[in-house]
Design an enzyme around this catalytic site. Structure first.
Site, mmCIF file in Angstrom:
data_model
loop_
_atom_site.group_PDB
_atom_site.id
_atom_site.type_symbol
_atom_site.label_atom_id
_atom_site.label_comp_id
_atom_site.label_asym_id
_atom_site.label_seq_id
_atom_site.Cartn_x
_atom_site.Cartn_y
_atom_site.Cartn_z
ATOM 1 N N PRO A 110 0.831 -1.208 0.000
ATOM 2 C CA PRO A 110 0.000 0.000 0.000
ATOM 3 C C PRO A 110 0.865 1.257 0.000
ATOM 4 O O PRO A 110 1.889 1.315 0.691
ATOM 5 C CB PRO A 110 -0.759 -0.111 1.331
ATOM 6 C CG PRO A 110 0.202 -0.830 2.228
ATOM 7 C CD PRO A 110 0.948 -1.805 1.345
ATOM 8 N N ARG A 138 -0.747 4.933 -1.172
ATOM 9 C CA ARG A 138 -1.731 5.979 -0.876
ATOM 10 C C ARG A 138 -2.485 5.744 0.432
ATOM 11 O O ARG A 138 -2.713 6.667 1.199
ATOM 12 C CB ARG A 138 -2.744 6.034 -2.034
ATOM 13 C CG ARG A 138 -3.709 7.191 -1.979
ATOM 14 C CD ARG A 138 -4.796 7.033 -3.040
ATOM 15 N NE ARG A 138 -4.279 6.637 -4.322
ATOM 16 C CZ ARG A 138 -3.927 7.499 -5.285
ATOM 17 N NH1 ARG A 138 -4.066 8.779 -5.103
ATOM 18 N NH2 ARG A 138 -3.425 7.041 -6.430
ATOM 19 N N ARG A 192 -1.685 16.465 -8.824
ATOM 20 C CA ARG A 192 -2.789 15.502 -8.973
ATOM 21 C C ARG A 192 -4.009 16.038 -9.729
ATOM 22 O O ARG A 192 -4.539 15.343 -10.584
ATOM 23 C CB ARG A 192 -3.208 14.947 -7.605
ATOM 24 C CG ARG A 192 -2.116 14.076 -6.943
ATOM 25 C CD ARG A 192 -2.651 13.316 -5.744
ATOM 26 N NE ARG A 192 -3.625 12.335 -6.150
ATOM 27 C CZ ARG A 192 -4.927 12.491 -6.123
ATOM 28 N NH1 ARG A 192 -5.457 13.593 -5.633
ATOM 29 N NH2 ARG A 192 -5.727 11.544 -6.554
ATOM 30 N N TYR A 238 -4.383 13.721 -13.025
ATOM 31 C CA TYR A 238 -5.476 12.759 -13.125
ATOM 32 C C TYR A 238 -6.769 13.219 -12.476
ATOM 33 O O TYR A 238 -7.452 12.443 -11.807
ATOM 34 C CB TYR A 238 -5.121 11.332 -12.665
ATOM 35 C CG TYR A 238 -3.907 11.105 -11.824
ATOM 36 C CD1 TYR A 238 -2.884 10.289 -12.315
ATOM 37 C CD2 TYR A 238 -3.781 11.650 -10.560
ATOM 38 C CE1 TYR A 238 -1.769 10.029 -11.537
ATOM 39 C CE2 TYR A 238 -2.659 11.399 -9.789
ATOM 40 C CZ TYR A 238 -1.654 10.585 -10.285
ATOM 41 O OH TYR A 238 -0.552 10.325 -9.526
ATOM 42 N N CYS A 249 2.262 29.281 -15.268
ATOM 43 C CA CYS A 249 1.748 29.695 -16.580
ATOM 44 C C CYS A 249 1.244 28.503 -17.390
ATOM 45 O O CYS A 249 1.843 28.111 -18.394
ATOM 46 C CB CYS A 249 2.829 30.444 -17.333
ATOM 47 S SG CYS A 249 3.438 31.825 -16.382
ATOM 48 N N GLU A 250 0.168 27.895 -16.917
ATOM 49 C CA GLU A 250 -0.474 26.760 -17.578
ATOM 50 C C GLU A 250 -1.948 26.804 -17.211
ATOM 51 O O GLU A 250 -2.280 27.029 -16.046
ATOM 52 C CB GLU A 250 0.063 25.418 -17.040
ATOM 53 C CG GLU A 250 1.530 25.145 -17.254
ATOM 54 C CD GLU A 250 1.857 24.651 -18.651
ATOM 55 O OE1 GLU A 250 0.927 24.243 -19.376
ATOM 56 O OE2 GLU A 250 3.041 24.699 -19.007
HETATM 57 C C1 PLP Z 1 2.351 2.418 -7.154
HETATM 58 C C2 PLP Z 1 2.457 1.001 -6.745
HETATM 59 C C3 PLP Z 1 1.938 0.591 -5.525
HETATM 60 C C4 PLP Z 1 1.188 1.513 -4.593
HETATM 61 O O1 PLP Z 1 -0.007 1.960 -5.119
HETATM 62 P P1 PLP Z 1 -1.040 2.731 -4.160
HETATM 63 O O2 PLP Z 1 -2.203 2.984 -5.017
HETATM 64 O O3 PLP Z 1 -0.373 3.995 -3.732
HETATM 65 O O4 PLP Z 1 -1.337 1.836 -3.028
HETATM 66 C C5 PLP Z 1 2.125 -0.722 -5.141
HETATM 67 N N1 PLP Z 1 2.779 -1.600 -5.938
HETATM 68 C C6 PLP Z 1 3.295 -1.237 -7.124
HETATM 69 C C7 PLP Z 1 4.003 -2.235 -7.942
HETATM 70 C C8 PLP Z 1 3.147 0.073 -7.569
HETATM 71 O O5 PLP Z 1 3.640 0.432 -8.758
#
Ligand code: PLP
Length: 437
Positions: free
Chosen positions: A295, A297, A333, A337, A364-365
């Protein structure tokens, strides 16, 4: 759960008043809550405890400040890394190489060499050519490289197209149809040791079933490979999403968006770690392997805010703009996205009037915005606000575009706020550059 709330009309992070942090270090600035990071880690780990042998490898690309890594290393976390530089950070922060897994489609020979010598737990192999490269580098250094193959299960997880990774059209992993052959090849290579199998279906996923579906889809293959090559672990990747939208606590008084709920949770659109665990534990248990989780995020996303000040207001016939001192170079962010961040004034205004505005930065975007046509309290120049849930993929994605120095980062722990990264200076901006002559 997180540790940001209003107390007597002022926004606090744990026991620290965010306005006083802003006065101390200036704006814009990132602030993180140690308690929130720790709680997120512990809560996920507790939910997964029925699995027994498991390891959480925090995906540090989400937030790699040394203080964050150090805090998680102390909790017993491993790390999912995607570059030699990230491994260097882990080691500097007091983390252990033998609890690191190395992901990413473009590992260089230099990265592989460094990671091998440090003794990482596993290289997660993303292509057949990469497998050959790892074998070659390991041969040169006289070591055996532990590997897992990242297998793409071809499942659809509902998320933004830029952060979906588990479909066959994505660049990640090796297809189910090729996987067994790649393991055969790995078995035959002298400097490779097969250790596991890895998968990762995407990021910001708020439904548990796709994770379980990926595991179930991979189960026959995993069991076959386990019998043939003696797998030790299965990694289910990361991707557990967080809630970006919703009302924030206001002591006991209802605040402008209403409910007095103490967390940023709305519409039941939320993947609690217990719900995630309940869905994946059974299929994972059936594998009879050590289970890894990656994990990113989920651990840090709601543990950070970006503080910024209002510079100006500006109206056109069709829009009201609030111009702030943070820009897309500091938090990309929304531009990258369509990420949503709640906007909370550091001091609740007495007047509860709302107005519809675009909150934009100085870059400037046209993509340099934090909110569009959003109803928020009326803000005046000098007012400070927090862009909530900016702890993941915030500072780490910052650039110095428009020659804007990188921001400071502050870690709050109870009543104490520590500057864990100082603001860059203009001299930092030109370090290493030169004019030929
Ligand atoms: C980015 C990534 C994660 C983490 O993703 P989250 O959405 O931040 O939990 C875990 N494993 C791999 C291989 C990733 O590229």
């Amino acid at each position: 759960m997180h540790s940001f709330r209003y107390v007597d009309g002022s926004l606090k992070c744990e026991g620290v008043d965010l306005d006083s942090v802003a006065s101390e270090v200036g704006t814009p600035a990132y602030v993180y809550s140690a308690e929130t990071i720790r709680n997120n880690f512990r809560r996920l780990d507790a939910a997964l405890s029925p699995l027994g042998d498991r390891m959480i490898c925090y995906a540090m690309k989400a937030n790699s400040n040394l203080s964050v890594l150090n805090l998680l290393a102390k909790e017993g976390s491993g790390f999912d890394i995607v570059s030699g530089g990230e491994l260097f950070r882990v080691l500097k922060a007091g983390g252990r190489a033998d609890r690191c897994t190395f992901a990413g489609v473009g590992k260089t020979a230099g990265d592989i060499d460094f990671a091998l010598r440090q003794g990482i737990y596993s290289f997660n192999v993303e292509s057949e050519e990469e497998l050959e490269r790892i074998n070659e580098v390991a041969g040169k250094v006289g070591l055996v490289a532990p590997i897992a193959v990242r297998v793409n299960p071809d499942v659809d997880a509902p998320t933004h197209k830029y952060i979906s990774t588990g479909k066959s059209k994505n660049k990640f992993g090796i297809g189910l149809d090729r996987a067994a052959a790649v393991y055969e090849r790995a078995e035959s290579l002298p400097h490779i040791r097969i250790r596991g199998l890895q998968t990762h279906i995407g990021s910001q996923i708020l439904k548990a079933p796709p994770f379980a579906e990926a595991v179930r889809k991979l189960t026959p293959l995993v069991l076959e490979l386990k019998a043939k090559h003696g797998l030790e672990f299965f990694s289910v990747g990361g991707g557990v999403g967080i809630v970006y939208r919703g009302a924030l606590a206001s002591g006991d008084a209802a605040w402008w968006k209403g409910s007095g709920e103490e967390t940023l949770e709305l519409d039941g659109e939320r993947l609690a770690p217990e719900v995630y665990a309940a869905e994946v534990i059974d299929p994972l248990k059936a594998l009879g392997l050590r289970i890894l989780f990656e994990p990113g995020r989920f651990i840090v996303g709601n543990a950070g805010v970006l503080l910024t000040s209002v510079l100006y207001r500006k109206s056109t016939p069709t829009k009201n703009f609030v111009i702030v001192d943070a820009g897309m170079n500091d938090l990309i962010r929304p531009a990258l996205y369509e990420g949503h961040h709640e906007i909370e004034p550091l001091h609740q205004p007495k007047d509860a009037t709302l107005e519809k505005v675009d909150v934009v930065g100085p870059v400037c975007e046209s993509g340099d915005f934090f909110a569009q046509d959003r109803e928020i309290p009326v803000l005046a120049p000098g007012d400070r606000i927090a862009l909530m849930s900016s702890g993941a993929y915030g500072f780490v994605m910052a650039s110095t575009y428009n020659a804007r120095p990188l921001l400071p980062e502050v870690l709050v722990e109870g009543e104490k706020a520590t500057v864990v990264r100082v603001r860059q200076t203009w001299d930092d901006l030109i370090r290493g550059e030169k004019v030929p002559g």
